[in-house]
Design a protein around this motif. Sequence first.
Motif: not given
Length: 308
Positions: A275-295
């Motif tokens: 569950f730590h690994v799964i949570g980490f993956i969600f946070i990683i993807v969330g940061i990439v989208f949330g901070t504008g890096a993906s855009e």
Amino acid sequence: MGEDILKKLYIILLVVMFMWGLNVSALKMLVISFDPILITGFRILVAGVAVLIGCYGLGIFRLPYKNEWKIILSISVFNVVLHHIFIAVGLEITSAVNGSLIIGMAPLITMIISGILLKQFVSRWRVFGFILGFVGVAITTLVGEDGFAAVSIGDLLVFLGIVVQGLSFVFISKLKPSFDPRLLTGYMMMVGSVCIILYSFILKKDFNELASLVDWKMASIFIFSAIFATAFGHMTYNYAIKKVGPAESAIFLNLNTLFALIGAAIFLGEMIHLFHVIGFIFIIVGIVFGTGASESMYRRYKVRREAS
């Protein structure tokens, strides 16, 4: 900016993220060996002195103007006093693994606070990132080996530490550009550490505890945390962030969380569960989208595709 200079800045950011990641384990070891508030005040005081000495060596040292002291004090209260006390006390209660993942939410929380207080536009991509990030933290803190459990007080304190830090970034944005962020780092550390130490006096903390720092192991951990991770880390990061930009830097912050997890497993023997690994993956993807890096990456891809 030249490609060689850019590569050097990326290497600097990588080194800083490595130190910050390991610093979570270092802080965990310090707060369980010393009073968390007392050791935090002394650690930040040493870091502040080191930063100001570094600023003097770089030729950027100057005394703040009268109208700058008020904002420096405000930043010090949120970014140093409240932030570091919440983190230190929180890590004493929760695990370094949980603390690392919650700290990894810092970019998203900062973006949310900036959007609310500064009325900055938030795109659908970033909203999607915020949701993913919070799902990641929820998985990390709510799900255990035996199913769902209540959020620990330690997890909540670490989360509050990130929130007050995000508020401090809003105050920093109001500071005049003429005030070098590296010099600001030194002053707010000095002011904040003095406040924490005075608070320790009021609480009648045993300052004789600090004598244990003569032990080579504790001294090594303290020096790494105060001088390298806190002083050098914040100075170099504040410099690099101006050169690299916020979108690219957010990607490096992901490595901070990764190194923190690895450090907790190696140095503290803490278990990293699925569950730590799964949570980490969600946070990683969330940061990439949330901070504008993906855009940012998508726009660059479109420009390159249209140019080819």
